[in-house]
Design an enzyme around this catalytic site. Structure first.
Site, PDB file in Angstrom:
ATOM      1  N   ASP A 196       1.494  -6.479  -4.609  1.00 21.09           N
ATOM      2  CA  ASP A 196       0.688  -6.523  -3.389  1.00 21.09           C
ATOM      3  C   ASP A 196       1.227  -7.722  -2.612  1.00 21.09           C
ATOM      4  O   ASP A 196       1.413  -8.804  -3.189  1.00 21.09           O
ATOM      5  CB  ASP A 196      -0.784  -6.739  -3.781  1.00 21.09           C
ATOM      6  CG  ASP A 196      -1.715  -6.701  -2.584  1.00 21.09           C
ATOM      7  OD1 ASP A 196      -1.480  -7.459  -1.626  1.00 21.09           O
ATOM      8  OD2 ASP A 196      -2.681  -5.934  -2.624  1.00 21.09           O
ATOM      9  N   SER A 197       1.486  -7.562  -1.318  1.00 17.11           N
ATOM     10  CA  SER A 197       2.181  -8.628  -0.597  1.00 17.11           C
ATOM     11  C   SER A 197       1.345  -9.895  -0.445  1.00 17.11           C
ATOM     12  O   SER A 197       1.867 -10.935  -0.036  1.00 17.11           O
ATOM     13  CB  SER A 197       2.670  -8.140   0.763  1.00 17.11           C
ATOM     14  OG  SER A 197       1.625  -8.097   1.695  1.00 17.11           O
ATOM     15  N   SER A 198       0.073  -9.839  -0.783  1.00 20.00           N
ATOM     16  CA  SER A 198      -0.717 -11.078  -0.762  1.00 20.00           C
ATOM     17  C   SER A 198      -0.244 -12.033  -1.858  1.00 20.00           C
ATOM     18  O   SER A 198      -0.575 -13.214  -1.832  1.00 20.00           O
ATOM     19  CB  SER A 198      -2.198 -10.761  -0.966  1.00 20.00           C
ATOM     20  OG  SER A 198      -2.604  -9.893   0.051  1.00 20.00           O
TER      21      SER A 198
ATOM     22  N   CYS B 234      -4.082 -18.339  20.473  1.00 23.47           N
ATOM     23  CA  CYS B 234      -4.176 -17.071  21.210  1.00 23.47           C
ATOM     24  C   CYS B 234      -3.083 -16.134  20.719  1.00 23.47           C
ATOM     25  O   CYS B 234      -1.962 -16.563  20.468  1.00 23.47           O
ATOM     26  CB  CYS B 234      -3.950 -17.304  22.702  1.00 23.47           C
ATOM     27  SG  CYS B 234      -5.172 -18.361  23.449  1.00 23.47           S
TER      28      CYS B 234
ATOM     29  N   THR C 247       0.807  -1.218   0.000  1.00 26.28           N
ATOM     30  CA  THR C 247       0.000   0.000   0.000  1.00 26.28           C
ATOM     31  C   THR C 247       0.842   1.271   0.000  1.00 26.28           C
ATOM     32  O   THR C 247       0.481   2.265  -0.626  1.00 26.28           O
ATOM     33  CB  THR C 247      -0.928   0.017   1.244  1.00 26.28           C
ATOM     34  OG1 THR C 247      -1.791  -1.102   1.143  1.00 26.28           O
ATOM     35  CG2 THR C 247      -1.762   1.275   1.322  1.00 26.28           C
TER      36      THR C 247
ATOM     37  N   THR D 171       1.622  -4.770   4.091  1.00 22.45           N
ATOM     38  CA  THR D 171       1.453  -5.191   5.484  1.00 22.45           C
ATOM     39  C   THR D 171       0.867  -6.609   5.608  1.00 22.45           C
ATOM     40  O   THR D 171       1.072  -7.272   6.619  1.00 22.45           O
ATOM     41  CB  THR D 171       0.523  -4.218   6.243  1.00 22.45           C
ATOM     42  OG1 THR D 171      -0.735  -4.175   5.579  1.00 22.45           O
ATOM     43  CG2 THR D 171       1.128  -2.836   6.320  1.00 22.45           C
TER      44      THR D 171
HETATM   45  N1  ASP Z   1      -2.704  -5.609   0.343  1.00 14.04           N
HETATM   46  C1  ASP Z   1      -1.630  -4.731   0.765  1.00 14.04           C
HETATM   47  C2  ASP Z   1      -0.332  -5.513   0.745  1.00 14.04           C
HETATM   48  O1  ASP Z   1      -0.088  -6.268   1.646  1.00 14.04           O
HETATM   49  C3  ASP Z   1      -1.926  -4.201   2.110  1.00 14.04           C
HETATM   50  C4  ASP Z   1      -0.898  -3.251   2.671  1.00 14.04           C
HETATM   51  O2  ASP Z   1       0.163  -3.023   2.153  1.00 14.04           O
HETATM   52  O3  ASP Z   1      -1.184  -2.679   3.726  1.00 14.04           O
HETATM   53  O4  ASP Z   1       0.448  -5.391  -0.170  1.00 14.04           O
END
Ligand code: ASP
Length: 344
Positions: free
Chosen positions: A60-62, A281, A16, A92
């Site tokens: 995108d890190s996904s 947890c 992002t 993230t």
């Molecule tokens: N979908 C984004 C990613 O992980 C989310 C982010 O960067 O906050 O690349």
């Protein structure tokens, strides 16, 4: 004596922080690094020399998989001698996985590798990206008696520096997106950046960096839940290629005691599968001797993952399995802290 200017390499992978809205679809997609640099003119004011490298394509890190970690580790190795520290701009969503993986892949690290990113793109008015990037660079360049202040793989986000392999993404909305539940922050940024020296891992001797790029991806995560069926267990355990399983259990490492659950697990372990028990947890540790529901797992041959995050457990297994060790050796290493990932 004039002090040498620190040199920092920023590695931009996507996320992002470097995204903009696509004018046609309205969704966020990564842009190139020059556009980020333009939004942060403050980067020119640093007393250190900054260079940047961009992944191509930025993602995108996904979309990240272990081949991305190998490329990143190779890049750091290639530039290791030339730079004093590294800042990795990363999405993230999977940052905790990447920081955990890199911590295992980079042995004898004595320079900072600081991951950061943002919840709002750097071009937007209220972005958190600017502060994150600027402070991450400052931390990567920080030194004490000419030694790096934080020679670890870390995540810096919203005023807090966390050990990478202790971190989890815990909030999809707030700027304070990451937590390290089982280990305190390594530094906090307010008016000053306060480093908690006693919590940072410093190399005992200077040994050359060793980069491991063999990862075995034949691992999986099984999160147990009430209502899980024997068919479900069978579907997971009968995957013949699987060499190791991270099992996310309840509380201090507890799971159902039914025979249909424990028996196939035991058989899979006897066939050579490694099963590592971590808790669902966010905070706390596995103690399989505490309840009968945990002890049954121990008797079946399940290994206790102590206070490991699932991200660290998974990437540690990929790393250890990639080193062609015997199962007995792997079990010994799973019980030991290799990079500060567990409390042992
Ligand atoms: N979908 C984004 C990613 O992980 C989310 C982010 O960067 O906050 O690349």
């Amino acid at each position: 004596m004039t002090r040498k200017k620190k040199s920092i390499l920023i590695i931009y992978t996507g996320g992002t922080i470097g995204m903009a809205h696509d004018p046609f679809t309205g969704t966020l997609a990564p842009v190139n690094f020059n556009q980020i640099a333009r939004q942060v003119p403050e980067l020119q004011q640093f007393g250190c020399s900054l260079s940047a490298l961009s992944f191509d394509p930025v993602i995108d890190s996904s979309n990240i998989d272990p081949s991305f970690w190998i490329r990143l580790a190779n890049l750091i190795e290639k530039h290791y001698e030339k730079y004093d520290g590294f800042v990795v701009l990363h999405g993230t969503d999977t940052m905790a996985y990447s920081a955990s993986a890199l911590s295992f892949m980079l042995e004898n690290l004595h320079k900072p590798v600081i991951f950061t990113g943002s919840q709002l793109p750097i071009g937007t008015l209220r972005t958190d990206g600017k502060e994150n990037l600027i402070t991450a660079v400052e931390i990567a360049a920080a030194s004490h008696e000419n030694e790096p202040m934080v020679p670890e793989v870390c995540i810096y986000f919203e005023n807090t520096l966390l050990r990478g392999n202790r971190t989890r993404k815990h909030n999809a909305e707030h700027f304070n997106a990451f937590r390290s539940y089982n280990y305190p922050p390594l530094a906090e940024a307010g008016v000053h950046i306060r480093y908690h020296y006693g919590l940072i891992r410093y190399p005992i001797r200077h040994q050359p960096l060793r980069v491991y790029t063999q990862l075995d991806t034949r691992v999986g995560i099984l999160k147990i839940f009430p209502g899980m069926s024997r068919e479900w267990m069978h579907a997971v355990l009968s995957r013949s290629h699987l060499r190791a399983l991270v099992m996310e259990t309840y509380g201090t490492g507890n799971a159902p005691m039914d025979e249909w659950f424990v028996e196939p697990l035991k058989q899979a372990i006897e066939r050579g599968m490694i099963v590592l028990n971590v808790t669902q947890c966010p905070a706390g540790s596995v103690e399989m001797d505490r309840y009968e529901t945990g002890r049954k797992l121990k008797e079946a041959g399940v290994i206790g993952g102590k206070d490991s995050t699932p991200e660290a457990a998974l990437t540690k297994l990929m790393f250890l399995l990639g080193q062609k060790l015997t199962n007995e050796e792997i079990k010994i290493y799973l019980n030991k802290s290799l990079r500060g990932e567990i409390t042992d």
